[in-house]
Design a protein around this motif. Structure first.
Motif, mmCIF file in Angstrom:
data_model
loop_
_atom_site.group_PDB
_atom_site.id
_atom_site.type_symbol
_atom_site.label_atom_id
_atom_site.label_comp_id
_atom_site.label_asym_id
_atom_site.label_seq_id
_atom_site.Cartn_x
_atom_site.Cartn_y
_atom_site.Cartn_z
ATOM 1 N N PRO A 456 3.841 -1.313 4.325
ATOM 2 C CA PRO A 456 4.734 -1.674 3.214
ATOM 3 C C PRO A 456 4.746 -0.589 2.142
ATOM 4 O O PRO A 456 3.730 0.070 1.900
ATOM 5 C CB PRO A 456 4.136 -2.982 2.687
ATOM 6 C CG PRO A 456 2.723 -2.976 3.148
ATOM 7 C CD PRO A 456 2.693 -2.211 4.430
ATOM 8 N N THR A 457 5.881 -0.397 1.512
ATOM 9 C CA THR A 457 6.007 0.662 0.503
ATOM 10 C C THR A 457 5.118 0.411 -0.705
ATOM 11 O O THR A 457 4.793 1.358 -1.437
ATOM 12 C CB THR A 457 7.469 0.778 0.033
ATOM 13 O OG1 THR A 457 7.936 -0.514 -0.405
ATOM 14 C CG2 THR A 457 8.360 1.263 1.175
ATOM 15 N N ARG A 458 4.704 -0.844 -0.903
ATOM 16 C CA ARG A 458 3.802 -1.113 -2.032
ATOM 17 C C ARG A 458 2.410 -0.543 -1.782
ATOM 18 O O ARG A 458 1.622 -0.384 -2.723
ATOM 19 C CB ARG A 458 3.709 -2.618 -2.297
ATOM 20 C CG ARG A 458 3.174 -3.402 -1.134
ATOM 21 C CD ARG A 458 3.211 -4.907 -1.362
ATOM 22 N NE ARG A 458 2.983 -5.620 -0.127
ATOM 23 C CZ ARG A 458 1.799 -5.838 0.420
ATOM 24 N NH1 ARG A 458 0.708 -5.390 -0.190
ATOM 25 N NH2 ARG A 458 1.684 -6.498 1.547
ATOM 26 N N ARG A 459 2.093 -0.241 -0.528
ATOM 27 C CA ARG A 459 0.787 0.311 -0.177
ATOM 28 C C ARG A 459 0.943 1.800 0.123
ATOM 29 O O ARG A 459 1.038 2.227 1.264
ATOM 30 C CB ARG A 459 0.196 -0.433 1.015
ATOM 31 C CG ARG A 459 -0.237 -1.866 0.743
ATOM 32 C CD ARG A 459 -1.355 -1.951 -0.296
ATOM 33 N NE ARG A 459 -2.519 -1.200 0.101
ATOM 34 C CZ ARG A 459 -3.495 -1.690 0.866
ATOM 35 N NH1 ARG A 459 -3.432 -2.936 1.301
ATOM 36 N NH2 ARG A 459 -4.533 -0.942 1.178
ATOM 37 N N GLN A 460 0.953 2.606 -0.958
ATOM 38 C CA GLN A 460 1.119 4.045 -0.805
ATOM 39 C C GLN A 460 -0.099 4.710 -0.150
ATOM 40 O O GLN A 460 -0.040 5.877 0.228
ATOM 41 C CB GLN A 460 1.346 4.676 -2.183
ATOM 42 C CG GLN A 460 2.582 4.202 -2.920
ATOM 43 C CD GLN A 460 3.862 4.810 -2.370
ATOM 44 O OE1 GLN A 460 3.943 6.009 -2.196
ATOM 45 N NE2 GLN A 460 4.848 3.974 -2.086
ATOM 46 N N ASP A 461 -1.191 3.954 -0.030
ATOM 47 C CA ASP A 461 -2.425 4.528 0.524
ATOM 48 C C ASP A 461 -2.491 4.431 2.045
ATOM 49 O O ASP A 461 -3.417 4.980 2.655
ATOM 50 C CB ASP A 461 -3.644 3.833 -0.079
ATOM 51 C CG ASP A 461 -3.628 2.316 0.162
ATOM 52 O OD1 ASP A 461 -2.557 1.707 -0.015
ATOM 53 O OD2 ASP A 461 -4.672 1.756 0.530
#
Length: 803
Positions: A456-461
């Motif tokens: 998901p894009t919210r998880r940049q890590d």
């Protein structure tokens, strides 16, 4: 990151879970909870009061006598706040109340008038002054009209709350928002999350009719969204909104600014609000600054910009430094009626560079430089528009003014369950892995025995396989990873001979009363080669933090002297420090600095201080010499150790020696030069430094134990007159060389200069011990050996036997 559990409960159900239990679960899943803050601080009997009457105290100009309705009764309270007035709803600590710091409220008389309680400011309820709204920074806090006299004030102020303080690692920027934390907690508790419902009535007028947008720096700003809200009424935010901001460590300002900050904390998406009329042009142009262009930011500081820095402009001048801080010329103020809400995606590298160069680090820049969620840019703008409509009475214009060329394609990661299990040393089933990823709301599909994951894009890590392995491991439970020992043909672990000897050195020095110090490897040009045993071309940093930390050291002594000065300046008169560490002598073949481990010590002050026995001894050369000898003896290197007088810059010319082992120089020892001592505000100070790598590399004989002698020894004392410059060490070497196998020990016990000894001469007295472990020596054997010693002293050292 401060996480209010009451606020968090809006998105994920944590009712019935104790904050301590929740904190433990979150910590075990990989995000450390540093502390749990009880906002109530143990307060009791704090209620809402209504000030029915307020008159000046007859005996004190700065005091007021207030008649306050506290629900059950009307009571008299003396208040010194300048902003107290009749008709206000206020916070009252009644008699018997307990405030933070175990402060108990009692009945009192102030200048002859009775006071039954205290009208409180927010600071008196343990809210930091920097978080209190400016209108109430001085004086008591005024509650809304809806507050009911007599009701408990703590829930009204959001103080019946527990706040979790997160210590986030740099990769977990997703948890810099309440929704990000909700996703994490939902996964831990196996729950879904409730996202905010966004709905509001739009105006028939279109935002595009009022505002034009152009982006000239698409690489640094690939997405920009603007909403326009008209007929806004600027004022105080409702109490619930102020409470949530203060719980998150943010100071309330006014309703529009507070809403942008609220959405920042909720979504992790920074927003900015412009006064549309102050923009003046009805246009927003995003571009790179012109070299030397100036802007006055919201903190009222004029800043000069560089050509690579991204700015928001009205087509004529900058109105904000993109992603860092807005400009004073477009600030929302009391007279603002039309607001432009900015929500954008700025390139992380650009924001980090700009933030560093202009010296501004804000909540917004912190999030932008780590990378915000592209999918929340529009949602955050819509959420802010909704709240401004509800709270500030705004009329949201239809649609958004937007440019979007941002690639939002999720990162695809393909990894096999076997690969995950091999890396973890575990056996987690495919079904369990899929369940974990589903709880984390990470889109996953099992295809031909592989996990195909769209991060998901919210998880940049989440970028590589190992990131997915970490997610599965932490949610499965680090405690579930089995404990195993390495398998090897040889016994694993253990110290190398070098490491074992280094431990002996440290143990001996600590046993002798020295304290280990750890000092900087970087020093200044002036100190880089001071006291160095050997010098080489220095290694300089290309971008040093300061001139004092710009060059790698070539001696340990300068920094130990700095540590001694620091301690003495703080009234620690007796200092004994040692350090084992690397010095850097030129370069190796690969271009890296050549590291050589040294050991050094610095002592000053008293070595013995037994007040009860009236015994005091200050440190001197021989104390430190004895420590060196003991250390070498503990390594089995006492044989062959000697000290040769020398001169070294920065050291006392008559109390300095080289430390020599079997003819090779391995260190230095001596007193710091009086001039250097004075410069450092030190009294008599002694230092030594040795090449530890060289010392520990010396091969030692196998340790042999010698039985206690069964036969008696015979001692002979001799007093020798020699030239003043002749050292005792020279004489001792002659004695040991001539004494043969019967000579077991030589000890210097006296030095005399004065009457009966001619000028330029001195008298040294030695005790010589002769013995044979196999038999009792005869006088003839001892005399014969002793005469050899005396002859050698006469011929080799020019010594005369003193009568």
């Amino acid at each position: 990151m401060y996480v209010s559990t009451k606020w968090l409960n809006d998105y994920v159900n944590i009712e019935g879970i104790k904050p301590e239990e929740l904190a433990e679960k979150i910590t075990r899943s990989g995000i450390e909870v540093d502390s749990i803050i009880d906002r109530s601080q143990g307060m009791t009997n704090v209620v809402v009061g209504y000030v029915k009457e307020c008159v000046k105290h007859p005996e004190a100009d700065k005091l007021n006598i207030c008649q306050v309705d506290v629900g059950e009764e009307t009571t008299q309270i003396i208040c010194g706040a300048a902003n107290i007035a009749a008709g206000q709803k206020v916070i009252v600590a009644r008699v018997g109340a307990v405030l933070p710091g175990d402060f108990k409220i009692k009945k009192a008389k102030l200048r002859g008038e009775e006071s039954n309680g205290m009208i409180c400011s927010l600071q008196e309820l343990a809210i930091e002054g920097k978080l209190v709204p400016k209108a109430y920074a001085e004086g008591i806090y005024v509650l809304p009209e809806t507050a009911i006299p007599g009701e408990n004030a703590l829930p009204l102020l959001g103080l019946d709350d527990q706040v979790l303080e997160f210590d986030l690692t740099p990769n977990r920027s997703d948890a810099l928002s309440m929704l990000g934390v909700a996703y994490e907690v939902g996964a831990i508790l196996s729950q879904g999350i409730a996202l905010p419902k966004i709905a509001y009535k739009e105006s028939t007028e279109k935002a595009q009719d009022l505002l034009k947008l152009r982006i000239d720096a698409m690489k640094d700003n690939p997405m920009y969204v603007a909403k326009v809200v008209k007929n806004v009424k600027i004022g105080e935010s409702p109490l619930w909104l102020q409470n949530r901001l203060m719980a998150a460590g943010v100071r309330p300002h006014n309703n529009v600014v507070d809403i942008t900050n609220y959405v920042l904390m909720e979504y992790g998406q920074p927003l900015h609000a412009f006064d549309y009329d102050r923009l003046g042009t009805g246009e927003i142009i995003v571009r790179l600054a012109e070299e030397g262009e100036k802007i006055t930011t919201l903190d009222d500081v004029e800043r000069t910009l560089n050509a690579h820095q991204l700015v928001i402009t009205n087509g004529k001048e900058p109105v904000a430094i993109a992603g860092v801080m807005g400009g004073l010329n477009s600030e929302v103020h009391e007279g603002t009626t039309t607001v432009v809400i900015e929500s954008a995606y700025f390139a992380p590298a650009s924001i980090r560079r700009t933030s560093k160069e202009v010296g501004l680090r804000s909540d917004a820049s912190t999030r932008f430089e780590k990378g915000v969620d592209p999918e929340r840019v529009i949602a955050a703008a819509e959420r802010a528009a909704q709240l401004i409509s509800e709270i500030a009475g705004g009329e949201v214009l239809a649609g958004s003014v937007m440019i979007d060329e941002l690639d939002k394609t999720p990162e695809r990661i393909i990894v096999s369950p076997d690969y995950i299990n091999n890396r973890l040393g575990m056996k987690i089933s495919l079904e369990e892995m899929l369940s974990i990823l589903e709880r984390l709301q990470i889109s996953t599909e099992a295809v031909n025995g592989q996990l195909v994951i769209d991060a998901p894009t919210r998880r940049q890590d989440l970028r590589i396989k190992e990131d997915i392995i970490e997610e599965i491991a932490r949610m499965y439970g680090y405690d579930e990873i089995p404990m195993t020992l390495p398998v090897s043909e040889s016994i694993p672990g253990g110290l190398s001979p070098y490491q074992a000897k280094r431990r002996i050195v440290r143990g001996f020095l600590e046993g002798a009363g020295l304290v280990q110090a750890l000092t900087y490897s970087l020093t200044s040009k002036e100190q880089a080669q001071a006291f160095a045993l050997e010098t080489a071309p220095v290694t300089e940093l290309l971008m040093p933090m300061s001139e004092d930390r710009s060059i790698l050291r070539q001696s340990l002594i300068p920094h130990l002297l700095e540590a001694a000065t620091y301690n003495v300046a703080r009234r620690t008169d007796s200092v004994a420090l040692y350090e084992t560490g690397s010095v850097f002598l030129g370069e190796e073949e690969d271009g890296l600095p050549l590291e050589v481990e040294h050991v050094a010590a610095v002592i000053t002050g008293k070595w013995v201080d037994h007040a009860w026995q009236a015994e005091t001894k200050t440190v001197d050369f021989f104390v430190l010499k004895g420590i060196v000898e003991g250390m070498m003896d503990s390594l089995g290197l006492a044989g062959g150790l000697s000290f040769e007088q020398t001169t070294i810059e920065g050291m006392h010319p008559g109390r300095t020696a080289n430390i020599v082992h079997n003819g090779e120089r391995i260190g230095l020892i001596g007193q710091i030069h009086p001039t250097e001592q004075k410069k450092r505000d030190l009294k008599n100070t002694y230092a030594m430094e040795m090449n530890l790598k060289k010392v520990l590399s010396i091969e030692t004989d196998v340790l042999l134990y010698v039985p206690v002698p069964r036969f008696p020894s015979i001692s002979r004392d001799i007093a020798l007159v020699v030239a003043s410059e002749t050292s005792a060490g020279t004489l001792e070497n002659v004695i040991r060389s001539a004494g043969g196998k019967l000579l077991k020990n030589v000890k210097l016990f006296d030095l005399y200069e004065g009457d009966n000894v001619e000028d330029g001469k001195k008298s040294l007295a030695f005790s010589l011990t002769y013995a044979d472990p196999e038999r009792t020596l005869t006088d003839e054997e001892v005399v014969k050996a002793h005469e050899k010693v005396l002859n050698a002293l006469t011929t080799e050292a020019g010594a005369l036997l003193r009568g």
